[in-house]
Design an enzyme around this catalytic site. Structure first.
Site, PDB file in Angstrom:
ATOM      1  N   ASP A  39      55.301 -34.963 -39.993  1.00 45.17           N
ATOM      2  CA  ASP A  39      55.384 -36.381 -39.645  1.00 45.17           C
ATOM      3  C   ASP A  39      55.644 -36.577 -38.152  1.00 45.17           C
ATOM      4  OD1 ASP A  39      57.868 -35.292 -39.664  1.00 45.17           O
ATOM      5  OD2 ASP A  39      58.855 -36.903 -40.767  1.00 45.17           O
ATOM      6  N   HIS A 240      39.610 -21.248 -18.508  1.00 45.12           N
ATOM      7  CA  HIS A 240      40.575 -22.190 -19.074  1.00 45.12           C
ATOM      8  C   HIS A 240      41.727 -21.458 -19.767  1.00 45.12           C
ATOM      9  CE1 HIS A 240      37.564 -25.783 -19.040  1.00 45.12           C
ATOM     10  NE2 HIS A 240      38.062 -25.508 -17.864  1.00 45.12           N
ATOM     11  N   ASP A 257      46.260 -23.929 -11.811  1.00 41.99           N
ATOM     12  CA  ASP A 257      45.447 -25.145 -11.888  1.00 41.99           C
ATOM     13  C   ASP A 257      46.272 -26.163 -12.661  1.00 41.99           C
ATOM     14  OD1 ASP A 257      43.566 -27.141 -12.348  1.00 41.99           O
ATOM     15  OD2 ASP A 257      41.954 -25.767 -12.917  1.00 41.99           O
ATOM     16  N   ASP A 268      44.050 -33.081  -9.729  1.00 38.82           N
ATOM     17  CA  ASP A 268      43.489 -31.853 -10.292  1.00 38.82           C
ATOM     18  C   ASP A 268      43.401 -30.838  -9.154  1.00 38.82           C
ATOM     19  OD1 ASP A 268      42.239 -29.913 -11.739  1.00 38.82           O
ATOM     20  OD2 ASP A 268      40.332 -30.960 -11.949  1.00 38.82           O
ATOM     21  N   HIS A 351      33.843 -32.290 -10.329  1.00 41.26           N
ATOM     22  CA  HIS A 351      33.634 -33.372 -11.296  1.00 41.26           C
ATOM     23  C   HIS A 351      34.335 -34.616 -10.777  1.00 41.26           C
ATOM     24  CE1 HIS A 351      37.775 -32.415 -12.460  1.00 41.26           C
ATOM     25  NE2 HIS A 351      37.398 -31.143 -12.421  1.00 41.26           N
ATOM     26  N   HIS A 358      38.385 -35.069 -16.185  1.00 41.71           N
ATOM     27  CA  HIS A 358      36.914 -35.095 -16.035  1.00 41.71           C
ATOM     28  C   HIS A 358      36.538 -36.549 -16.280  1.00 41.71           C
ATOM     29  CE1 HIS A 358      36.927 -30.587 -17.282  1.00 41.71           C
ATOM     30  NE2 HIS A 358      37.321 -30.770 -16.046  1.00 41.71           N
ATOM     31  N   GLU A 381      35.833 -27.444  -6.107  1.00 35.22           N
ATOM     32  CA  GLU A 381      36.558 -26.302  -6.648  1.00 35.22           C
ATOM     33  C   GLU A 381      35.704 -25.045  -6.819  1.00 35.22           C
ATOM     34  OE1 GLU A 381      37.723 -26.707 -10.822  1.00 35.22           O
ATOM     35  OE2 GLU A 381      37.005 -28.767 -10.784  1.00 35.22           O
ATOM     36  N   TYR A 385      35.165 -14.969  -9.833  1.00 32.88           N
ATOM     37  CA  TYR A 385      35.908 -14.289 -10.906  1.00 32.88           C
ATOM     38  C   TYR A 385      35.207 -12.971 -11.205  1.00 32.88           C
ATOM     39  CZ  TYR A 385      36.808 -19.270 -11.189  1.00 32.88           C
ATOM     40  OH  TYR A 385      37.081 -20.582 -10.861  1.00 32.88           O
ATOM     41  N   ARG A 399      40.265 -19.469  -7.351  1.00 32.03           N
ATOM     42  CA  ARG A 399      39.664 -20.809  -7.319  1.00 32.03           C
ATOM     43  C   ARG A 399      40.505 -21.633  -6.355  1.00 32.03           C
ATOM     44  NH1 ARG A 399      39.275 -21.614 -12.307  1.00 32.03           N
ATOM     45  NH2 ARG A 399      41.052 -22.914 -12.896  1.00 32.03           N
ATOM     46  N   GLU A 401      40.848 -25.601  -5.282  1.00 34.38           N
ATOM     47  CA  GLU A 401      40.377 -26.928  -5.701  1.00 34.38           C
ATOM     48  C   GLU A 401      41.121 -28.047  -4.981  1.00 34.38           C
ATOM     49  OE1 GLU A 401      41.234 -27.908  -9.831  1.00 34.38           O
ATOM     50  OE2 GLU A 401      39.578 -29.332  -9.862  1.00 34.38           O
TER      51      GLU A 401
HETATM   52 MN    MN Z   1      38.954 -29.520 -11.855  1.00 36.09          MN
END
Ligand code: MN
Length: 434
Positions: A39, A240, A257, A268, A351, A358, A381, A385, A399, A401
């Site tokens: 719940d 991710h 990130d 972001d 993006h 996004h 970004e 890799y 990365r 960004e």
């Molecule tokens: Mn991003």
């Protein structure tokens, strides 16, 4: 900020949407609660389109815009429920605080809609966005309305989707958008900088994440815009990665990130830095290549280009980097055709950003690329890799960004507070490790 003080902003947005089709009737459902387990619910997050047009942050609401007026349907006040779930606005307060023309109880929605449709020539509703039950109810209301209006043989009113129209508004940021996004970017950039001073080998990825979250919440954010990525070493090669449960090791890089939200607008940001004080030779080479791509794109991005132009340019630059690192051979052109670079740069350059990480907005409109214009906000970004064993850079994921706002002749970097060069980062890391 008091909601009634900013109500004019949202009224303005609704007027703009209605002006796109003065004969249309727009119907949008707000979000409901989502069960986490038993719940217990996930913390409530209003649907972003609903939020954009109303600022109303209570569950199960409905918005109808027709004939230049706003109709908001809200939950009934229920003192027994409110003991458990918190105070509700109720019909009268919702009308006063959010300055809408009319407010009603949600349970009156379907019968009231039938009346409101009398003034409309078209209905805007996003089929499939909500649960099937709502879609089925909407269809039956439309059927009933067509009979009610004595035009049975004409069929129902034409049904169109409001998404393209709302996206068109959301893609170019207004002052209220920017005021919040600037704050989210600044707080988040400073939280990333703090990590450079705080992170140590032996800490868990979670603990590093806790440092970030403590700072952003202490400084005015009320949520994170997306599940944060705290990826040490090889974990950074998973785009991710979200487990965030390993220990940080000397000699590895940490890729972070993460972005905080202010008034539901998110930053972001990604930074990558050595867990020890200094980059290894290989790490430094990769880092500097990615930074160079990030900086070159930022210096070139401007209105009139399309997202595809900018992404394509970043692919050329990435291939160039991979050629000079000795990872790829041949010419840039050959590598664009073979797509071999995608093993090392599998995602897009960026993006749109806003209420959603996004964010809403078309990149191409039925085959025609959308041109970037002043007021749009996008992320830059680039990343590299290396997951292939035997590669001299194996296990490295980098990365970098930033969030950039398109201006009349170029762009403004809203995340400019971040230390980015190898020297800037190593200087801060030395403090942490001393
Ligand atoms: Mn991003």
């Amino acid at each position: 900020m008091l909601k009634s003080n900013v109500a004019a902003v949202f009224n303005e947005r609704r007027k703009k949407l209605m002006a796109m089709d003065p004969d249309g009737c727009f119907v949008l459902f707000g979000a409901g609660e989502v069960t986490r387990n038993n719940d217990v619910h996930y913390s409530f997050r209003q649907d972003s389109n609903f939020l954009y047009l109303t600022d109303f942050d209570e569950q199960d609401a409905v918005l109808v815009l027709v004939a230049g007026e706003t109709h908001l349907f809200v939950l009934e006040r229920d003192l027994d429920r409110e003991i458990w779930d918190g105070e509700r606005y109720g019909v009268d307060r919702a009308k006063a605080v959010f300055q809408v023309d009319h407010s009603y109880l949600v349970k009156e929605f379907y019968s009231k809609l039938e009346e409101l449709l009398a003034d409309a020539k078209r209905v805007y509703y996003s089929l499939g966005e909500n649960n099937n039950k709502r879609d089925a109810m909407m269809i039956s209301v439309l059927k009933r309305a067509s009979r009610y209006q004595g035009k049975g043989s004409h069929g129902s009113l034409p049904l169109l989707d409001w998404q393209p129209l709302v996206s068109k508004l959301r893609i170019v940021k207004d002052d209220f958008d920017l005021q919040n996004i600037r704050k989210a970017c600044s707080i988040s950039a400073r939280a990333h900088t703090l990590l450079l001073k705080r992170v140590r080998a032996g800490m868990s990825e979670f603990e590093a994440s806790a440092e970030f979250q403590y700072f952003v919440f202490k400084n005015g954010c009320t949520d994170l815009g997306y599940g944060p990525i705290f990826a040490g070493g090889y974990n950074a090669t998973t785009l991710h990665y979200s487990r965030n449960n390993e220990l940080l090791k000397h000699g590895d890089l940490l890729l972070v990130d993460a972005g905080g939200e202010v008034n539901s607008y998110t930053a972001d940001i990604t930074q990558t830095f050595p867990i020890s004080g200094t980059f290894s030779t290989e790490q430094k080479k990769v880092y500097e290549k990615v930074l160079q791509v990030n900086r070159t794109i930022i210096s070139e991005i401007k209105p009139g280009l399309t997202y595809r132009d900018v992404h394509t340019r970043s692919v050329e630059l990435i291939i160039d980097s991979l050629l000079s690192l000795g990872v790829l051979t041949g010419s840039v052109k050959e590598n664009i055709e073979s797509k071999d670079y995608r093993k090392y740069f599998p995602h897009g350059l960026g993006h749109y950003l806003g209420l959603d990480v996004h964010d809403a907005g078309l990149y191409d409109n039925r085959g025609v690329d959308v041109k970037l214009e002043a007021g749009m906000l996008i992320t830059v970004e680039p990343g590299l890799y290396f997951r292939d064993r035997g590669n001299p850079y194996y296990g490295i994921g980098v990365r970098i960004e930033d969030d950039v706002l398109l201006t009349d002749n170029g762009c403004e970097v809203l995340t400019h507070e971040l230390p980015r060069t190898v020297d800037e980062i190593q200087n801060l890391r030395t403090i942490a490790n001393s």
